[in-house]
Each structure stands twice: as structure tokens, then as C-alpha cells.
Write a protein that holds these residues in place. Structure first.
Motif, short mmCIF file in Angstrom:
data_model
loop_
_atom_site.label_atom_id
_atom_site.label_comp_id
_atom_site.label_asym_id
_atom_site.label_seq_id
_atom_site.Cartn_x
_atom_site.Cartn_y
_atom_site.Cartn_z
N GLN A 97 0.83 -1.21 0.00
CA GLN A 97 0.00 0.00 0.00
C GLN A 97 0.87 1.26 0.00
O GLN A 97 0.65 2.18 -0.79
N LEU B 51 1.17 0.92 -4.12
CA LEU B 51 -0.07 1.59 -4.54
C LEU B 51 -0.02 3.10 -4.30
O LEU B 51 -0.58 3.86 -5.07
N THR C 281 -0.53 -6.13 -6.07
CA THR C 281 -0.43 -5.20 -7.19
C THR C 281 0.74 -5.63 -8.06
O THR C 281 1.71 -6.19 -7.54
N GLU D 232 -5.03 -2.35 -8.06
CA GLU D 232 -5.24 -1.17 -8.91
C GLU D 232 -6.56 -1.28 -9.67
O GLU D 232 -7.25 -0.29 -9.90
N ARG E 121 -9.63 -0.67 -7.13
CA ARG E 121 -9.42 0.46 -6.23
C ARG E 121 -10.74 1.07 -5.75
O ARG E 121 -10.91 1.35 -4.56
N GLU F 69 -10.57 1.00 -1.67
CA GLU F 69 -9.77 2.11 -1.14
C GLU F 69 -10.38 2.71 0.12
O GLU F 69 -11.60 2.85 0.24
#
Length: 191
Positions: free
Chosen positions: A41, A45, A160, A180, A183, A187
């Protein structure tokens, strides 16, 4: 130097076309490699995942998890934010497996014992699940995943492409979900 024949023999074979078919009812287990989850993360990300929203996504897209384990490596004396996060995971239904920070050195450099523990637990509990969902891109888990495949167990890995080993990604095929791409579903929303 190895010949190309020797190198290709060691590479894992993609399995997307031979994934076992899901039965009408599946016992699903979720395993989160906490250290890998944090760094994927933060560095991969550059946005954060809400564990509650992640569970909702898994429930809707894969199925209801019967067992959920979050493997956590302590980095020192627990800070309030870390302790609150772990308490929230327990409240969500996770078993939080807290491990001391043990580091060893091998011919490849630095390693840790958390991945070995995850692999061992995956193997010992294989009779307790039909489908294993793993949140980690750690290439050291590839051997355990290959063994699950040999036992006709279903598996899904969430990570990811920026934070997963190339060998694992090649092996997983359609059994890989890139954060991704989901998301909007997982998220963490601003407070």
C-alpha cells in the motif's frame, strides 16, 4: 552461467487454463501477510486499503470467508495507531497472529520468519478450506501456492503488479487480482 534450457526448466508454468472449478459451496480462508500488505500500500499503490471494504469485496466477488488470519510482525513496542488497527481487525473477525521481528541472513541477503510461518500454516490447515485467498505478493509464498495447485485447491492472490514477484505473477494467471483494478471497491475513504 546457466544455459537457457536450465533456466526455463526452473521457471513456474502458468496455470490459468487448469484452475480447479469451484464447487457449489466452498470453504474460503483469507490470509493476509501484514508486512507485505502494509508495504504494497505504502510503496506499491501509494494509497490505502480499507480492510472492511476488502472483506466486502471478497464476500461479493469470491465468497464468504470462514476463517481470516492477519499475520503481523511486531516492530517494537506497539504504538497506539498500530494497536487500534489490530483491535479493529479482531472486531472484523480476524484472528491476528502477532510475531516478533526475527531476521536471519542467507545467501540471498536478509530474510524473515513470518513468510515461513504463513507457508507452514497454509500447509497444515489445507484440509480446512477449499479456496485460499492470499493478500501478499511475496515470492516466497509461490512454492506453497504450487503445492495447493497440485492438491486441486483453489486460490486467489490479491496484490499489485508493482509489488509481486514476476515468477508468482506468471504462475497465477487468472488467479491474481490487482488492487489497482479494484481500487474503487477497496480504497480507504477519507474521514
Amino acid at each position: 552461467m546457466e544455459s537457457s534450457k536450465e533456466m526455463s526448466a526452473a521457471a513456474p508454468v502458468p496455470v490459468a487454463s487448469v484452475t480447479p472449478v469451484a464447487p457449489a459451496y466452498e470453504r474460503i480462508e483469507l490470509v493476509i501477510d501484514g508486512q507485505n500488505f502494509y508495504y504494497l500500500q505504502k510503496q506499491g499503490l501509494e494509497w490505502f486499503i480499507d480492510p472492511s471494504r476488502l472483506l466486502d469485496y471478497i464476500d461479493e466477488e469470491i465468497g464468504k470467508c470462514e476463517n481470516m488470519t492477519y499475520y503481523h510482525r511486531t516492530v517494537g513496542d506497539g504504538q497506539n495507531a498500530e494497536e487500534n488497527y489490530l483491535r479493529a481487525l479482531v472486531h472484523m473477525g480476524f484472528h491476528v497472529d502477532i510475531n516478533p521481528d526475527r531476521t536471519y541472513f542467507n545467501q540471498h541477503g536478509k530474510g524473515g520468519s513470518l513468510t515461513a510461518k504463513i507457508c507452514t500454516d497454509i500447509g497444515f490447515r489445507h484440509n480446512n478450506y477449499d479456496h485460499l485467498v492470499i493478500v501478499s505478493g511475496d515470492g516466497d509464498l509461490l512454492h506453497a501456492i504450487m503445492k495447493l495447485h497440485a492438491m486441486n485447491k483453489r486460490y486467489t492472490v490479491l496484490s499489485t503488479k508493482k509489488f509481486i514477484s514476476h515468477e508468482m505473477l506468471a504462475f497465477l494467471g487468472n488467479n491474481f487480482i490487482d488492487f489497482e483494478e479494484i481500487r474503487a471497491d477497496v480504497e480507504k475513504k477519507p474521514n
